[in-house]
Structure formats: structure tokens, C-alpha cells
Design a protein around this motif. Structure first.
Motif, PDB file in Angstrom:
ATOM      1  N   ARG B 126      -6.355   4.238   2.786  1.00 33.30           N
ATOM      2  CA  ARG B 126      -7.332   3.536   3.613  1.00 33.30           C
ATOM      3  C   ARG B 126      -7.578   4.211   4.946  1.00 33.30           C
ATOM      4  O   ARG B 126      -8.515   3.867   5.656  1.00 33.30           O
ATOM      5  CB  ARG B 126      -6.909   2.087   3.810  1.00 33.30           C
ATOM      6  CG  ARG B 126      -5.638   1.930   4.590  1.00 33.30           C
ATOM      7  CD  ARG B 126      -5.282   0.472   4.759  1.00 33.30           C
ATOM      8  NE  ARG B 126      -4.249   0.400   5.764  1.00 33.30           N
ATOM      9  CZ  ARG B 126      -4.253  -0.425   6.797  1.00 33.30           C
ATOM     10  NH1 ARG B 126      -5.211  -1.282   6.958  1.00 33.30           N
ATOM     11  NH2 ARG B 126      -3.275  -0.417   7.679  1.00 33.30           N
ATOM     12  N   LEU B 135     -12.941   1.288   0.359  1.00 29.67           N
ATOM     13  CA  LEU B 135     -12.529  -0.045   0.788  1.00 29.67           C
ATOM     14  C   LEU B 135     -13.740  -0.874   1.177  1.00 29.67           C
ATOM     15  O   LEU B 135     -13.822  -2.065   0.897  1.00 29.67           O
ATOM     16  CB  LEU B 135     -11.572   0.055   1.980  1.00 29.67           C
ATOM     17  CG  LEU B 135     -10.080  -0.054   1.691  1.00 29.67           C
ATOM     18  CD1 LEU B 135      -9.302  -0.053   2.990  1.00 29.67           C
ATOM     19  CD2 LEU B 135      -9.761  -1.299   0.885  1.00 29.67           C
ATOM     20  N   ARG B 140      -9.961  -0.727  -3.761  1.00 33.18           N
ATOM     21  CA  ARG B 140      -8.699  -0.328  -3.157  1.00 33.18           C
ATOM     22  C   ARG B 140      -7.988   0.613  -4.129  1.00 33.18           C
ATOM     23  O   ARG B 140      -7.884   0.305  -5.319  1.00 33.18           O
ATOM     24  CB  ARG B 140      -7.863  -1.572  -2.902  1.00 33.18           C
ATOM     25  CG  ARG B 140      -6.472  -1.314  -2.410  1.00 33.18           C
ATOM     26  CD  ARG B 140      -5.751  -2.629  -2.229  1.00 33.18           C
ATOM     27  NE  ARG B 140      -6.290  -3.354  -1.084  1.00 33.18           N
ATOM     28  CZ  ARG B 140      -5.947  -3.092   0.181  1.00 33.18           C
ATOM     29  NH1 ARG B 140      -5.081  -2.151   0.440  1.00 33.18           N
ATOM     30  NH2 ARG B 140      -6.455  -3.779   1.163  1.00 33.18           N
TER      31      ARG B 140
END
Lengths: 317, 277
Positions: B126, B135, B140
Motif C-alpha cells: 500500500r 487500493l 488489496r
């Protein structure tokens, strides 16, 4: 072709059979299994010992339960076993593998983070529950079924709920680290924290210091680091996996104490004794302190049958 | 000794040498087979029965096998879609730096797998540009099946590319040229000539990639520990409960993996068979 053949022969020869010097001063090689969270201070102690005694040491790091399984299931027997929870000795390794263990260091739970972590500039020992609950914060923890740090995290959170008198805090904090934020053991979390995948991880003070992470210390009543608070810790209990997938084991809060032993079937017991005696001696304790491990002023030996040299070193001031 | 006698002697000699060579080869081959099959045989003998039993009683095991099969198949599909053109270019075209490109494509094979996991995290996590974009789109990577697929692809796609490249190299470019001179555009020549002729090799490449993906542990456990694929589950069971609980998971994985492996190996497109020889 000839080169290949001679290389292959050399490899075969070097693997062949037990080495002649197994015992006594002749031992050239000792194998030490270490809980990953004390890998760095133990490395320092082993290096010092190796230089002094002119032996080579082979250190294998893993989760404490991983290590215990290597002995009990795979019958791989090292010379010294160092575990992050003394309780693993009576639960899994005694009396088959060893008859004694020595408590030699303590540790405490901390909340580790980096400069890049969200709200890194605001978090402190008092406001951490609120900071963690802010949106977008990713919190990592170790698997309670595999790793002492994992169940200690749960114990710490339970204790925090009581300490801060905030009913529901445990559940809220657990929701912040769902299954996808779990990794097998606490040492695995460090890389993910440094890579920015997590903002905060539950860790040990020694590990946070050794890996140069920032961290906040928690109140003594919840950090599992103070023997005087044993009675408070004992009020927290968690259930973890037992001996089979359908079993559970109840673990109650205890101070974090590291322990070590020499297995009965250690291949180089004499060298192992000298190393353990060194580690427990005042010199060894100083060395561990210098590498951020809170060595006990007086190591405590539990069980019986420990070598005399180990007993003498543990009681030396 | 007459010349004919000498000839017969030489022939006998060569027959004896031939026989010795055959015996040695057979011995080495058998040893190798034993070395490869014995550990798995022991595994299946030790855990197969309870593994089959647990298949009915253990929902976590079923979930994990299903997840493994789906993620490995998706990784293989993605690897084949991207790897096939790459392998074709490497087999057919000459360009500067080709040797370097080919070598770089082998690199993921020699990176220790936990390091591969961290490397993927640095690119797809991330904190990375790509990871942030993903994201934003609600995807994810770490902690999800996407992470599993990425880890599987990273460690196994090089095997597909290298085997597919060999498969294309075995097809004589003249067949393509003939198709082109008969008026087929490049794409149709590839689809109607090269692809059928190399199909067997491509399937073999995909099988190897799939099998490698199924077995991956080190990179996956960094990216996605939960939900657990079979390799992670078997590690977990071993650490928490010991060998008796870990064996069935590994055994059932070996037994079930045999089905797609045999099925795919049995696919033998006829036109490819001659080219392989």
C-alpha cells in the motif's frame, strides 16, 4: 567432467558421517536454535563465544513452537535451545528432551512503528488506543496459535481493556488487526512494517530495539514485563490451539521470560555447557544488556540434572 | 584371425558395451525415480488415509485446497496469457539485449522466496504507487487471494516462459513463412500453424508452472498468510500440532494434484507429436 566429479566427491566427503571430535574441548561446531525475537542478542553472544573458544556456531532462528516441534517431531536435536516462553519447556519438551531449563532474560510487549506510520508524530504511551482506532491504520500481529507473541498480544489487549476501564476495547482493537493482518510470528511482522504494509505491530522491546524500530512502551500493568505484576497478568486468559485441531489450550497471563536448555541428546554437550555457562555468567549478562536484552540479574534454574558449570555460572554475581 | 572374425569380435564387443551402458542407464534412471517418488510415496502412505478422511470432516482443509487450486489456476492462466507472447518473441526475434532479457526473466527463480515476497510487497504494497492505485480501486494485494496469485506468478512464470520458448523454437519458422506466403496475416499464421505445432510443449510448460505455483510457500506467507493455501496450512498444522496433523494435509495435496497433472499430460494434440521428436 573431472572437475564436476571431484567437486561432487568433496561435497559427499564433507557431509559424511559424524565428525571425530564430538566431545570435550575438541568440539568445533555447536548448533543453537533460538527464538527469533532474541536472535540478535544471541548472535552477539555466540560470536563472542566462537571467537574465544575457536568453535563455529550455527544459529537457527524460528518461532518457539516451531523450534520445539523440530525436536519432538523431526528429531533434530541442537546443542542449545533458547525459547521466548519458558512454559514451552514443561509443556512440550520435558521430560523427553530435557530435565531442566534456565530462565535468563525478560522482555515486554511494545507497540512498534516507523517514521512512515500513520500518526507517528502523535502516538504515545497514553493515547495509543485512540490512535489505533483512527481510520486507515493497519495493525499487524502474530498468530496466537503458533507464537507466544501472538497470544501475548491478546493478553495485553485484555489487560488494556481492564486497565483503561474501557469495555469493548479488546474487541475493537482485534477488529483492527483481522486475519489478513496476521503473520506466523512476530519477527515476520517487522518486514511488513518496514515495507509500509502495516502502520503498527505488536512486538517485543528487544526486537524493536534490535531492528531499530520506534516503539512506545505500555503501562507495566499490561506489558507482561514486570514480575511484580504477575497477579494482575494472571487475570487475563486466552484460548489457543491445543494438541490437535479440535483441542484448545487456555493460557493465562504471565511475565515474559526467556529460557534455555541443553537437550539430553545434544551432539556436543561439553561445548554447549561452556556456551550456556558463558551466557548466564555476569559477562554474558552484560553482553545481552548491551544488545538490548533485559537479562535477569540472577538466572533461575528449574528442574534438575543441569550441569554443574551452568549452575555455578547462574549463581555467580 | 580372419577379417570376418575380427568384425564379429568387434560387433560382440560393441554389443557388450551397449548392454553395460543400458544397465548403467537403467540403474541410474531407477535410482532417480526412486529418489523422486519415495518421499512422496512415504508421505501418502503416512497421511493419505487420514487425509482422505479429513477431506470430509475438515472444512478448513477443503477451503484451503480449493483456494490453492483456484489461485494456482488463475496464476497459470495469467502467466500463460502474458508469458506466451514473451516466449514467442524470445524464440523468434533477434534483438539487442535478448540474452540479458532472457537472463533477467530467470532471476525470480533464484531469489529466495521470502525475499521475493518482500520485493513484491515493495512494488504492490500500500506504500507503493501501484499499490495505492489498486487500493483506491478497492483491490488489496497483501492479505488477499490477489497476493497469493502474485506470489505464485512471480515464482512460477519464469518456468512457463522458458519452456514455452523452447516449444516455439522447436517449430520450424518455415511453416509460418509458408502460411504467410499463402496470404495468412501474422496473427493467423501463429494461431493456425505455430500454436497447434507447439501446443504440446505449451501445455507441458503450463503444467510445470501450475505445479510450482501450488507448492509455493515462502513468498505467499509474506504476502498473504490468511486465507491459507495448502502449503501454509500444512506448515501451520505442523507448527501447532506436529507431524501427525501436517502429514494428511500434504498427502491429500499430493493425491489431488495428481489428477490435473495426469489429465494435462495426457492431452496430446496429434499435430504436435511429430514435432517434438
Amino acid at each position: 567432467m573431472r572437475f564436476v566429479a571431484s567437486t561432487a566427491l568433496a561435497i559427499v566427503a564433507s557431509c559424511g558421517g559424524p565428525r571425530p571430535e564430538g566431545q570435550g574441548a575438541g568440539a568445533r561446531n555447536i548448533v543453537v536454535y533460538t527464538a527469533a525475537s532474541v536472535a540478535i542478542p544471541l548472535r552477539a553472544a555466540l560470536d563472542t563465544f566462537a571467537a574465544h573458544e575457536q568453535v563455529t556456531v550455527q544459529q537457527e532462528n524460528g518461532g518457539s513452537l516451531d523450534i520445539a516441534r523440530k525436536l519432538t517431531e523431526l528429531h533434530q536435536i541442537p546443542d542449545v535451545v533458547v525459547l521466548a516462553d519458558y512454559d514451552v519447556f514443561p509443556k512440550l519438551l520435558m521430560p523427553e528432551q530435557t530435565t531442566w531449563y534456565a530462565d535468563f532474560a525478560r522482555n515486554r510487549m511494545v507497540l512498534a512503528f516507523t517514521d512512515k506510520s500513520k500518526f507517528a508524530s502523535e502516538v504515545d504511551s497514553a493515547n495509543w488506543p485512540k490512535i489505533l482506532e483512527r481510520p486507515g491504520v493497519q495493525l499487524g500481529r502474530a498468530n496466537p496459535d503458533l507464537d507466544p507473541n501472538g497470544y501475548r498480544t491478546l493478553l495485553t489487549l485484555q489487560l488494556a481493556e481492564r486497565y483503561y476501564e474501557q469495555p469493548g476495547l479488546y474487541d475493537r482493537l482485534m477488529k483492527l488487526s483481522p486475519a489478513r493482518n496476521v503473520r506466523p510470528k512476530e519477527a515476520d511482522l517487522v518486514g511488513l512494517l518496514q515495507a509500509g504494509e502495516f502502520d503498527y505491530i505488536w512486538s517485543y522491546e528487544s526486537l524493536a530495539q534490535a531492528t531499530k524500530l520506534r516503539y512506545i512502551t505500555l503501562p507495566a500493568a499490561i506489558d507482561l514485563g514486570t514480575s511484580a505484576d504477575s497477579a494482575v497478568y494472571a487475570k487475563a486468559t486466552v484460548k489457543v490451539a491445543g494438541k490437535t485441531p479440535n483441542d484448545t489450550l487456555t493460557i493465562s497471563g504471565q511475565p515474559i521470560v526467556y529460557a534455555l536448555s541443553i537437550p539430553k541428546a545434544a551432539p556436543h554437550p561439553a561445548a554447549a555447557e561452556r556456551f550456556v555457562a558463558f551466557l548466564l555468567s555476569p559477562d554474558g549478562r552484560r553482553l545481552m544488556h548491551a544488545h538490548n536484552l533485559d537479562a535477569l540479574g540472577a538466572p533461575i534454574i528449574i528442574g534438575n540434572g543441569e550441569p554443574a558449570a551452568v549452575r555455578a555460572a547462574a549463581s555467580a554475581q | 584371425m580372419t577379417r570376418a572374425g575380427a568384425g564379429a569380435h568387434a560387433a560382440r564387443h560393441s554389443t557388450a558395451a551397449h548392454r553395460t551402458a543400458s544397465v548403467v542407464a537403467a540403474l541410474l534412471g531407477s535410482l532417480c525415480l526412486l529418489f523422486l517418488v519415495a518421499p512422496i510415496g512415504r508421505l501418502v502412505a503416512g497421511g493419505g488415509k487420514s487425509g482422505v478422511g479429513e477431506l470430509f470432516t475438515d472444512a478448513e482443509l477443503r477451503r484451503s485446497l480449493w483456494l490453492t487450486a483456484v489461485t494456482a489456476t488463475l496464476a497459470m492462466t495469467a502467466g500463460a496469457l502474458g508469458g506466451t507472447p514473451l516466449a514467442y518473441v524470445l524464440a523468434r526475434r533477434r534483438f539487442r539485449g535478448k540474452a540479458v532479457v532472457a537472463a533477467v526473466l530467470d532471476l525470480p527463480l533464484l531469489i529466495p522466496h521470502p525475499v521475493a515476497g518482500i520485493a513484491l510487497l515493495l512494488i504492490l504494497g500500500r506504500e507503493s504507487a501501484v499499490g495505492r492505485m489498486l487500493l483506491h480501486a478497492g483491490i488489496r494485494v497483501a492479505g488477499s487471494p490477489i497476493g497469493i496469485i502474485c506470489a505464485m506468478m512471480f515464482v512460477s512464470a519464469p518456468l512457463y516462459i522458458s519452456a514455452a520458448r523452447e516449444a516455439f523454437a522447436r517449430v520450424d519458422p518455415r511453416y509460418e513463412s509458408v502460411a504467410r506466403t499463402l496470404g495468412d496475416p501474422a496473427w493467423r499464421a501463429f494461431r493456425r500453424v505455430t500454436l497447434p505445432l507447439s501446443a504440446r510443449g505449451l501445455i507441458a510448460a503450463a503444467v510445470v508452472m501450475w505445479a510450482r505455483a501450488v507448492s509455493e510457500f515462502g513468498a505467499i506467507v509474506i504476502l498473504t498468510y490468511n486465507p491459507k493455501v495448502a502449503s501454509v496450512l500444512s506448515y501451520d498444522r505442523f507448527t501447532s500440532f506436529g507431524l501427525t496433523e501436517a502429514l494428511p494435509v500434504a498427502a491429500i495435496l499430493s493425491i489431488l494434484a495428481l489428477i490435473p497433472l495426469v489429465a494435462l499430460r495426457a492431452l496430446r494434440p496429434d499435430r504436435g507429436a511429430g514435432m517434438d521428436a
